[in-house]
Write a protein that holds these residues in place. Sequence first.
Motif, short mmCIF file in Angstrom:
data_model
loop_
_atom_site.label_atom_id
_atom_site.label_comp_id
_atom_site.label_asym_id
_atom_site.label_seq_id
_atom_site.Cartn_x
_atom_site.Cartn_y
_atom_site.Cartn_z
N GLU A 53 25.89 29.25 -22.20
CA GLU A 53 25.05 29.16 -21.01
C GLU A 53 24.47 27.76 -20.87
O GLU A 53 24.42 27.19 -19.77
CB GLU A 53 23.92 30.19 -21.10
N ALA A 72 29.34 33.77 -23.05
CA ALA A 72 28.04 33.45 -22.45
C ALA A 72 27.69 34.58 -21.49
O ALA A 72 28.19 34.63 -20.36
CB ALA A 72 28.11 32.11 -21.73
N PRO A 95 24.58 33.50 -17.80
CA PRO A 95 24.22 32.17 -17.29
C PRO A 95 23.23 32.31 -16.14
O PRO A 95 23.31 33.24 -15.33
CB PRO A 95 25.56 31.61 -16.79
#
Length: 594
Positions: free
Chosen positions: A177, A198, A201
């Motif tokens: 992120e 990730a 984000p």
Amino acid sequence: MNHKRFVAVLACLLAALSFVVAVPKAVEDINIVEEVPVSEKGYTLDPASPYLPPVSGLANNMVANGAVYSVYVPSDLYPWAPGVIIIVPDGETAEGFAMSELGREWMSTADELGFALGFAESENGTWNVSGDPSMRNDVQAIEDVYTQMRSKSVSLYLPFTMDKSRVTLVGYEEGGEMALAAAAACPAAFCGVVAINAEDPDEAYIEELGKGFCYPFPADGMRGLEEVGLVANTLQMPVWFIGTDDEGTQDYFRAINGVDAYAYNDYASVEYDSDNVVSSVWTTASDASITPAVIWNEFAGTHTRPLGKAGGHLAFAMNFAERPDGTGYIFTEEEYGGLIRRYMTYVPESYDPSVPAPMVLVLHGYTATMYALAEESRWADVAEKEGLIVVFAQGYPNPDANPANIPAPSWMVPALFGDAEGADDVSFLLHVIDETKANYNIDETRVYGTGHSNGCAMTLALASVAPEVFAAIAPIGYAAEGLTDSIDTIIPLSLYYGEYDSAVNADGVVLATNYWTAMNGIGTENSTVTQSDDGLFTTTTYPGPNGVPLVQFTMVTDSAHSYFPEESWRIWNEFFSHYTRVDGDVCYDGAVVE
């Protein structure tokens, strides 16, 4: 376009693929570098292998303006190597991640494929992925790590020479992120970003960062932010989402990359800009088959963003190979003057040994390599169209060039290094020219010289003591005088520098102008100023007899300390191609310049 449906199908295909895996580097094989400056612990330049790093291994607890990171440098890393900066997950230290099985797999891959590694950790175990003003500015922290990794200073635990144009961010989990946010905010600094697992984000934060100004020339310093006003989301950024299924963030990167076409490869679905295919968005559902070797071979190692105009020049990295027919890049290593020296000759496919070919000698800048300037300048493209032989010479890592840095490739020019002792580069380069003439059918009336920065100064020095060798010279990025005040041979000069060039100042331009006009027997009173390419190039010309442009100085708007392809084409088309040297006389479009 149904992205999720395609990714699901692709995931099934990937399950059948064989993995590309490097065995993690054994813990006992990792050289842990002592945490004291190189200036205190010393280093060794091996004359038998002078291009290898004087210090290598893993250095932990490096600090860049408060940001803690580790660096890994393979023992056989070539100068000006590309780099990967790994943003580690929340709760992990850079040292801990580096020594994990995955971190050691990255080290093995770096050993095998030839790149350096950085491992950056969060402050207090948590990345500021939302821009919380009460936390550290982690976009700036990553930028600080990038900046310090480029330093060759002996004040560091493990300095090395990194290719500023080929740095990729790779982030895991929350580090992924953070990598996406840093890439959105600082796109000119990186040639790609990979986000792995990730999960969340911050789309709004990434959008906000993209609307701000980014530093236009990060590889040349943090200057021009407000003056140039380069908006971050106007730059394209290759991105690979691996196990990161966030449609909003993916849409942001689709938009900045201008994707309008769709394909897939063995590892990902790929959306790309059909007018600039390097600008792409890759999507893979799972990290199951995505090893560090795959990330490097398929994505990170294929991109570059050399300096040039504001924001750099995003492109695919070049393949420096010799073709089966003997054309392409021909590598030469030999002992000369008691030192191991190198150069690389580019022979176009159109080369006909029965037809004399023009020759261009190209010299890289301080700490860089012949490969770096070949990639940045793309002189090979000019060679293919115009039938040139282009020689990229390699500077020697001279320990005395700059004692504040580890030994790095350099040309020993008094204009930069004073009376420091080192390689006899004038003799070496004249030897390279002679060898090229012996090996290829070179038109001796059309031999030209160019170079960047330290290579610019070397071109000026070489031409001042051997002007009869060249029909003309056109270096970039350093305004300097020559080595002698007694030139009695005309040597046409066209010198370029960027508006934001850190190595050029007004006083230097004045000194260089006075020197080269005097050496060519012309005055400065009849100069003319012209602009071209919508104001990109502003050229001051000092004419010789019949208005021949014997001396020119060109300032490049919104450009820094760089050498980019448009300059190569312009140098050839507007300067070199007009000049020959016949029986010692310089000719412009076939007429002798008296």
